[in-house]
Write a protein that holds these residues in place. Structure first.
Motif, PDB file in Angstrom:
ATOM      1  N   ASP A  68       8.862 -10.799   2.403  1.00  0.00           N
ATOM      2  CA  ASP A  68       8.805 -11.426   3.732  1.00  0.00           C
ATOM      3  C   ASP A  68       7.551 -12.281   3.805  1.00  0.00           C
ATOM      4  OD1 ASP A  68       9.693 -11.986   6.276  1.00  0.00           O
ATOM      5  OD2 ASP A  68       9.036 -10.103   7.176  1.00  0.00           O
ATOM      6  N   ARG A 125       9.018 -16.919   7.133  1.00  0.00           N
ATOM      7  CA  ARG A 125      10.353 -16.348   7.343  1.00  0.00           C
ATOM      8  C   ARG A 125      10.443 -15.712   8.737  1.00  0.00           C
ATOM      9  NH1 ARG A 125      13.910 -12.818   3.068  1.00  0.00           N
ATOM     10  NH2 ARG A 125      15.644 -12.426   4.491  1.00  0.00           N
ATOM     11  N   HIS A 126       9.365 -15.079   9.138  1.00  0.00           N
ATOM     12  CA  HIS A 126       9.315 -14.479  10.471  1.00  0.00           C
ATOM     13  C   HIS A 126       9.505 -15.564  11.543  1.00  0.00           C
ATOM     14  CE1 HIS A 126       6.825 -11.659  13.338  1.00  0.00           C
ATOM     15  NE2 HIS A 126       8.033 -11.884  13.790  1.00  0.00           N
ATOM     16  N   ASP A 164      13.059 -16.826  11.656  1.00  0.00           N
ATOM     17  CA  ASP A 164      13.966 -15.880  12.344  1.00  0.00           C
ATOM     18  C   ASP A 164      13.834 -16.022  13.865  1.00  0.00           C
ATOM     19  OD1 ASP A 164      14.938 -14.843  10.001  1.00  0.00           O
ATOM     20  OD2 ASP A 164      13.945 -12.900  10.160  1.00  0.00           O
ATOM     21  N   SER A 178      15.741 -10.609   9.793  1.00  0.00           N
ATOM     22  CA  SER A 178      16.490 -10.668   8.532  1.00  0.00           C
ATOM     23  C   SER A 178      16.049  -9.643   7.492  1.00  0.00           C
ATOM     24  CB  SER A 178      16.416 -12.086   7.955  1.00  0.00           C
ATOM     25  OG  SER A 178      15.065 -12.455   7.744  1.00  0.00           O
TER      26      SER A 178
END
Ligand SMILES: Cc1cc2nc3c(=O)[nH]c(=O)nc-3n(C[C@H](O)[C@H](O)[C@H](O)COP(=O)(O)OP(=O)(O)OC[C@H]3O[C@@H](n4cnc5c(N)ncnc54)[C@H](O)[C@@H]3O)c2cc1C
Length: 445
Positions: free
Chosen positions: A68, A72-73, A76, A124
């Protein structure tokens, strides 16, 4: 009686944002920091929260083999809220999240782990961090408050509501120079180079809820009563811009006793059925905030959630389930006929509703159940801020001497409550507290 104080930094509110801002700013021993808290009777929303800290790219995730990153956070969150306007803010907050999660665990000594059992819509990979015993936000806030109160350069004043901002100049030249407050019947005047507004949102203020969130009606409020939006009037006077004011952290898994069930339950196979015995929604299609309008649309605004022993074994490891059990909100039944009888439903209809839909497993008797409704936990709209928590006016200029974060500022749900992702609340609050506190400790006023 009146008392005057002069400090470098004053934080209004000792919740998630105010505590982080105060703790980080006071790491510079040359600064004098005051944190004023309205009331400790119920605690802040962070205290009654589940204490789930969303962070992408932590050492806890790496140790668990989870790939992660802050990017990516952020992706999302943006996929859920569609709020491109606030991409820079979202990226700034997700960038610091792993840093303060490590700091809380490693420097402040609070036990944290990544919750591999905490599956949520729109996240995710597992990225919610919590203490291993899943005690909720109470012990975390107590821990932070204790450390803050022990700092020699900090004054943590409880039962000391801030009553207004002290402002010099007017219009675009207005500068915030501290706050006024009350404690033990005395008026306090606090002068400060920087004032941090961390008083949360307005879910506990019916007039403001009617003004900004009228379409929600008069929902159950599952947050603390101190969230009365005190800062809204002060910010209005300064010409601050407000954004996403209609968005809330709603919850569609509130029991009729006011507690919540574990949001992981849909991923463990739990099924939602309305009073007519109809399965009315794909339980995994929404986060708990996005689920709320679907529950609200059912007869009597309620639905029965049903799960089994296999799901219960995992879900019961949570303060929400412990609170629900204590409140008497959870039931069990040995078979469908008894469950239908207890729920006042037609057994054949309930049996049909419990048939697994494609890709889901079949629940196995005995069953567990809870009657659910919907509610608002916190508001998500607030003052427009830049990536350093500086408050923006409608013309894009910043208000000198003032920072804001957490529920006082615009949140991460975007314009609609359905855009809220689990962990967004504490991310916005702790993340901005961390950024502002670090700025102030570094002398960036
Ligand atoms: C039941 C529940 C569960 C939740 N679970 C989670 C979760 O697991 N993860 C997550 O990320 N988010 C969660 N949230 C959301 C999260 O708790 C909030 O978004 C977050 O606490 C906001 O932080 P804050 O610092 O803005 O406000 P708070 O933490 O509420 O702190 C604000 C403080 O300001 C004080 N205050 C108010 N007015 C004044 C005034 N005039 N003067 C002085 N002080 C004042 C209040 O008393 C309070 O102590 C949850 C919320 C609720 C209600």
């Amino acid at each position: 009686m009146a008392e005057d104080f002069e400090v470098d930094v004053v934080c209004a509110g000792a919740g998630a944002c105010g505590l982080l801002a105060g703790l980080r700013a006071s790491e510079n021993p040359a600064l004098v920091v005051a944190v004023l808290e309205k009331s400790t009777r119920e605690g802040c929303n962070a205290q009654v929260s589940s204490g789930s800290l969303a962070a992408g790219g932590t050492r806890f995730q790496a140790a668990a083999g989870i790939e992660d990153s802050p990017a990516r956070h952020a992706a999302d969150i943006l996929a859920e809220n569609g709020d491109e306007r606030h991409r820079p803010l979202i990226e700034a907050l997700t960038a610091v999240a792993p840093r303060y999660v490590h700091w809380i665990a490693d420097d402040l000594g609070y036990p944290l782990e990544v919750g591999v059992d905490m599956t949520r819509h729109g996240i995710s990979v597992p990225r919610l961090h919590a203490d291993p015993l899943r005690r909720g936000g109470g012990p975390l806030v107590s821990h932070l408050r204790r450390i803050l109160a022990e700092r020699p350069n900090v004054a943590l004043l409880d039962e000391a509501p801030v009553t207004g901002l002290r402002v010099e100049g007017s219009g675009p030249d207005a500068r915030v120079v501290g706050v006024t407050a009350r404690q033990s019947g005395a008026d306090l005047t606090v002068s400060a180079r920087t004032t941090v507004l961390a008083t949360d949102g307005f879910a506990g203020n019916r007039a403001l809820m009617r003004e900004f969130c009228a379409e929600l009606g008069d929902p159950f409020h599952g947050g603390v009563s101190t969230a009365t939006g005190d800062a809204v009037a002060w910010l209005r006077d300064l010409g601050a811009e407000f954004r996403n004011m209609g968005a809330c952290l709603r919850h569609g898994q509130v029991t009729l006793h006011g507690t919540r069930v574990n949001p992981n339950l849909p991923w463990l196979g739990a099924v939602l059925v309305n009073t007519r015995g109809e399965r009315f929604v794909d339980e995994q299609a929404y986060g708990y905030s996005g689920l709320a309008p679907h529950v609200a649309a059912q007869p009597n605004e309620r639905a029965l959630m049903v799960w089994d022993d296999e799901a219960d074994l995992v879900a019961s490891h949570s303060e929400m389930m412990r609170d629900s059990a204590k409140a008497g909100a959870l039931g069990s039944a040995p078979d469908v006929v008894t469950l239908a009888e207890e729920a006042g439903m037609e057994p054949l209809l309930l049996d049909r509703a419990l048939e697994p839909v494609s890709g889901r497993r079949r629940l196995v008797a005995p069953f567990h159940y809870a009657w659910l409704t919907h509610g608002v936990l916190t508001t998500q709209g607030g003052a427009a801020i830049d990536t350093h928590g500086r408050v923006l006016r409608r013309d894009g200029s910043t208000v000198a001497g003032l920072r804001a974060g957490g529920g006082t500022a615009v949140g991460l749900a975007g314009p609609d409550s359905s855009g809220y992702s689990s962990g967004n609340g504490l991310l916005a609050a702790m993340g901005m507290g961390w950024i502002v506190g670090n700025d102030l400790a570094a002398g960036l006023t």
